[in-house]
Structure formats: C-alpha cells, structure tokens
Scaffold this active site. Sequence first.
Site, short mmCIF file in Angstrom:
data_model
loop_
_atom_site.label_atom_id
_atom_site.label_comp_id
_atom_site.label_asym_id
_atom_site.label_seq_id
_atom_site.Cartn_x
_atom_site.Cartn_y
_atom_site.Cartn_z
N GLU A 111 0.82 -1.23 0.00
CA GLU A 111 0.00 0.00 0.00
C GLU A 111 0.85 1.27 0.00
O GLU A 111 0.56 2.22 -0.72
CB GLU A 111 -0.95 0.02 1.20
CG GLU A 111 -2.20 -0.82 1.03
CD GLU A 111 -1.97 -2.30 1.24
OE1 GLU A 111 -0.84 -2.69 1.66
OE2 GLU A 111 -2.89 -3.10 0.99
N HIS A 166 -9.61 -5.44 11.44
CA HIS A 166 -10.15 -5.22 10.10
C HIS A 166 -11.51 -4.56 10.11
O HIS A 166 -12.30 -4.73 9.20
CB HIS A 166 -10.21 -6.56 9.34
CG HIS A 166 -8.86 -7.03 8.92
ND1 HIS A 166 -8.64 -8.23 8.30
CD2 HIS A 166 -7.65 -6.44 9.02
CE1 HIS A 166 -7.35 -8.37 8.05
NE2 HIS A 166 -6.72 -7.29 8.48
#
Lengths: 326, 445
Positions: free
Chosen positions: A60, A129
């Site tokens: 990322e 998450h």
Amino acid sequence: MPMIEMREALNQALKEEMTRDEKVFILGEEVAEFNGAYKVTKGLLDHFGPKRVIDTPISESGFTGLAVGAAMMGLRPVVEFMSFNFSLVAIDQIISNAAKMYYMSGGLYNIPMVMRGPNGAGPRVSSQHSHNMESVYAHFPGLHVMAPSTPADAKGMLKAAIRCNDPVIFLENELAYNLKEEVPEGDYIIPIGKGDIKRQGTDVTIIAWSRMMSLAKTAAEELAKEGLNVELLDPRTLKPLDMPLIAESVKKTNRVVVVEEGHYFSSLGAQVAESIYTDLFDYLDSPIARVCQSENPMPYAANLEAATLPSVEKIIRAAKQVTYRN
Amino acid sequence: MPTSMLMPSLSPTMEEGVLAKWLVKEGDFVKPGTMLCSVETDKTTVDYESLDEGFLRKIIVPGGSPAKVNQLIAVLTDEKDEDITAYLEKALKKSQDMVASKSGAKAAPAPVAVSNGSGPSSASYAPARAATVAAPEPVAHGGASDGRVKASPLARKMAEDAGIALQGLAGSGPNGRVIRRDIENYKPEPKATPGAGKTGAAKADGPVQRPLFGSLAPIAPTVDTPINMMRKTIGKRLLESTQGTPTFYVTMKVAMAAVNTLRAQLNRSPGYKISVNDIITKATAFALREFPSVNSSYHGDFIRQNANIDICVAVSIDGGLITPIVRDADQKGLGLISTEIKQLVSKAKAGKLAPDEYQGGTFTISNLGMYGVDEFTAIINPPQAAILAVGGIQQECYLQDGVAKERDVMKLTLTSDHRVIDGALAAQFLAGLKSLLENPMWLML
C-alpha cells in the site's frame, strides 16, 4: 431507472470517467485480473487494458506513493484499498504527501487523486479489520472525505471525486455493496460538500452517513409508528460538511441525533455536534445525542460485535431521548 | 388614616438594607418630595423620598439599624397624634408576611410601601427601576431555589421572543429543564391588576404575537393608570431639560454602504451579531474622543469636560424608558460593546439594572431606526450637553457624475445644549461621526 447494486453503480462511475478522460487510471491489489476483491472494477481490465487497470503487489505504501507521483505529473489515479484498514500502511503517503503536496509545493502540484475502498466493520472480521477511518482522514487539512449511503449517490459522488483536483478519501462499505436501488443512467454529478435529506420530518434530525443511514431509515420507520416524525440527513461529504443543509434541518426540528459507525471519542460525529452547538445553539431544545461504536476493540464473537456497533434500537432510544419521549 | 412605609428594594440583589439615617423626626410633617431617610444597600446609599403627605407618626426601625426588604420602617398619619395602636399590630404582621414571602419567591413583585388609601392619590413607594417589575407581566412565579433556571437554548430564545419569564416556569425536561413544549403550552397566570388581562389574553394564544389592526383589534377600555415613579422621573427630568436648556438641532445624512458591508463581514464570525446600533455606539465614542468638548456636562457655574466616554443607550421598557451605560465605550471593541449592550438591554427589560448601570453617563444615543423613523430630535438628558437621535436606514436616489444611483442612507440628529456646544462644533462633531461611519475600518485604529 434500472435497479442496480452499489458495486455496479461505482463500476459505472469508474467506467464513464475513464472513458471521458484518458488520464484516469486504477491501481490496487487484485483490481485487474480478479475484477476487484468486491467486484467494483469488474470488466475494466478487459475494456481499458493493463496500462489503465493495474494490479499492484501487496504494498500500500508503495502504490499510494506511486499514485501521488502520477498525480503530480498530471494523471488522475484512482487507488483502491482492498479495505481501508490497509490504508493505515500507506497513511504517511496519504497525510504527509497526498494531503500536503499542494501546500508544500507552493501551489505547483495539485493531487487529483481518489483513494477508495470499503470502510468500517465487515461481518466478523474482528478488531484489526473493522476500523472506521473517516475521523482520522477528516482531521487533516488537505483531504476531502466522502461516504455514500445509496447506489445513486455513490455513482454521482465518485464521479465528482474523480473530477476533483485535490485528493479525496472515498469511503465505501462492504456490507452495502449489494444494496440495490434505482440509479439514474448516464452522466450526473453530486457535488462535493452537498448533503441530502433522505426523509422529510419535523421532530428530530438524524444525521447519518454510509451504512448507518440504512439503520437510520429503519429506525425512522419504527419511530413513525409511534408518532415521531424523523428527518434523515445524509451529509454525504463528511469534509467539508454541508452546514447550510444541517442548519436548515436543525432550525426545523430543534433536536439532533448523530449516528456513526466509528468510536465515540474524538470523532467526526463529535465534530458534527460541535458545529451544531456553535452555529445553532439557540435552536436546540435538547442536548445532541450520539450513537457510536462502543469504546472497545471489535470482538470476533457475533453477539459482542452486534453489541459494539450502533443498532436500530440504539438509534430509536437516542431519538426518544432528545425528543423527551422516555 | 395611617400609611405604612416599608424598606424598599433598591437593587435586584438586595435582600436587606441598613437604614443609615432618618432625615426627619417623629411628628414632622412630610410631603411628596421630602427626603425621609438614607438607605444603604449592597451597592450604594440612596435617599428615600416621600410620595405621600402626612405626619411621620412613628419610626419603627431607628437610624443605623438593618431592615429586610418589605419590613415596616415607619408609619405616616393624616393627624399629628392619631391613635395607631390597632393599625400597627396589623401592619407589623403584614410586613412580616411580606418579608417571608420575599425571601421565599425570588421574583416577588416590586416591593411597594402599602398604602391603605385607595384610588390614584395613594401613590406607592416604588423606586424608579422597580416600577417596571410592578407593571403587569404574565409571569408565573415559582421557586427555583438557586435562582438558576435550566432551559434548553431554544426554550430560552422562544421565551425571550414571547416575553415570557423563565423564572418559576415548571420545566418538563430532565432535572426540571424548561423545553420547547413548556413554552408552547405556557399559559400566563391570570392577574387582577388592570391591564394584565389584555396582555395575558394576547399571550395565551401562543408565544408569537401578531398585532391586530382595525376591527380585529379588541376595543380597549378607558384605563386610569396612576403615575408611577418612572413616569414621574421621566416627566420631571425631561421637562426640566426642555424648559431650561437652550437647544439647537443639527442633522446630517450618512451613507451606510460601508457599515452594511462591515457588519456582514463581522457577522460571518460565529457567535457575533453586531447591530448597526453597536457600530454607531463605537463610532460615536471615537468621535467623542476627537471632540472631547461634546463629551461635557453643564453644572450651572461650570462646564465639566468628562475624561471618561460613558455612552447611555436609550432602551424602551415596559412603562417607560431607561438609559443603561456602556462605560469607556471608546476603549472597547465592537464585540464587547455588542455583548454589553445586549446584556444591558435584557437586564433593562427585566427591570434588573443595578443603579451603577444606568446612573451617570456622559452622552446619550437614542435610536428609533428599527421603527422605520426617518429622523427625529431627542431631548437632552441633563446634565449631559448633547444627545444623538438615530433614524432608520433608507434607500435613496442620488446623482454621481450626472448619473442617478441608489444608496442606503441614515440620518443623525444631534441635539446640543448651546451653553456648552456651539453650532460649528456640533457640525464638526457630526461630520467626524459621518466620516467614521462611512469609513468604519478607521474604528480598528
């Protein structure tokens, strides 16, 4: 108007914008060959080819930085985070580079870049998450933050985000991708900073965005049975907030509930409440109530996950509280 | 016939005062205007003036002693040696009850010396300010023990707009919080006082009042209202002023575009609502700094040029008017001036100004602009040397380089005492004020 899912509405926006402007391209994990983890980029590789729909490694920080550089050079990247939880790995690129480049370069470099992906809790993905990132990204100057609640809004808003010359954080929701509604065909724009009244009411304004608006709608229907006439306000863009619309609604109802999926402390909902207290103090008939995620890491157990998140019942309770109904 | 004299309430916070000194003796004949005694309050010492005629038959509270508000302090009689034994017993009992009820209910009506006579001749000992409290007001008195009323911001604003006193309203929200529905469902307490019925009835229909015109308006009955202290004071002082002051008037027209722009800019800052009047007050204070001789007062054998610029702002209140003071207005920012004026006005309307908030002052502004007045002349508030009368903002057509244009203008009229201010000075002062208002950025300097 055709009934389509949120994922399809987002796909249409991407396809139309990529067709309109060849500088627009997509990059992220599994966006090309796999058609996207949630199928938002379905068919785009076949249509536009591998130069404009790029599968990246699991990196990322790397591909977000790459997108910032591409934006500086005049391209219009759309970065897909498989989940906004993973944007945390790229947060330095987002906050220190994407958000600040225009300022740091003395106005030489705009960053026309969209970072999109699902935000908030999925079903039982536990504490690492399930983050809600809107409060974090809205905190830093230089970023627009948008979060659609309906397929029709999602399409018009994503098109506005792609056409914006500054970086936009575009927050979707995993549980809302299959939300199906009528979506207008063809090109239309929902401008950044423009909220929407999702239901007209007189007794209390419930401000909610993203998936929380669906909960608020159910709560409003329940409350209507008890004679409470709820107005639902979706700011759609979380930064900048549509304060004129909020003012209009609060002046009418005098009571406010702010619903957000994220945590209570130091949050965007707190900011919404603060703005109302500052600008609209004389119009309030009760303290603003907030419905948020409780102050604990998201549990894996389904029952505890439900207890942690906002719910229709919690919204109903808050609406009754601010209208002095209990 | 005996008349009771009670300890007056001379400030909103006063519960007890010291009867510092009797200025008359038992047996003395007193008439309206005779100074009876001095009373020390928590704020100041005030001379207590008689409004009745008669003999000071008996002093109940001797000089130097404290007395609660409403406590019987003396008895006045028509005859010099009238027998008051029976009356005194009753009067003492009554005064004890009134003292008790005063400490029970915070918003008790104006402490008024009770006169046994009836009809307009029996004037009451209401000090000037307290007279407003006595005026009929649809107020529900209740027992908020700490005096703090809990109310939602909306309810507070609605109550203010509708002229409903929050004090004593029973709130239906948590912890007795007064909320919207309490104001919407508010019914004024019926009162026997003349005039109360009319006001009360109009307000009972709802919090927002609309004036009724023509045949829709109820036909008002003939009502004789006794002249209260406030009307007497207004009458006396302004008659003195008109009859004893050689006044002249100077009017000037001011273009208001710059003030309007500045105001719009300032009001974009959250929390402020600066009015045209706030800006005029500030500009006037500035102009007085430049022309200090206008900031003077006339004292018979000397003229005092005042060091402080303390601006009185005329406020219309129930039953009269009062001029609370913005002290050192030249040294205060617009934000502070605006906040102070708002506070003073709301205190004035509630009859809660302390004497030091309305006594003194070196210059007065009277603004009738909000009523659609073009221009008017005001009467000087002695011993001040001038007063500024402010008209409303009007649109007018004017010629600029031969082309007709439109603009906002406002007319200012200065009434001056010619013993202090000459025509040229008045004109220069107004011209200075005009240029400040037309260039209001100068106020930042």
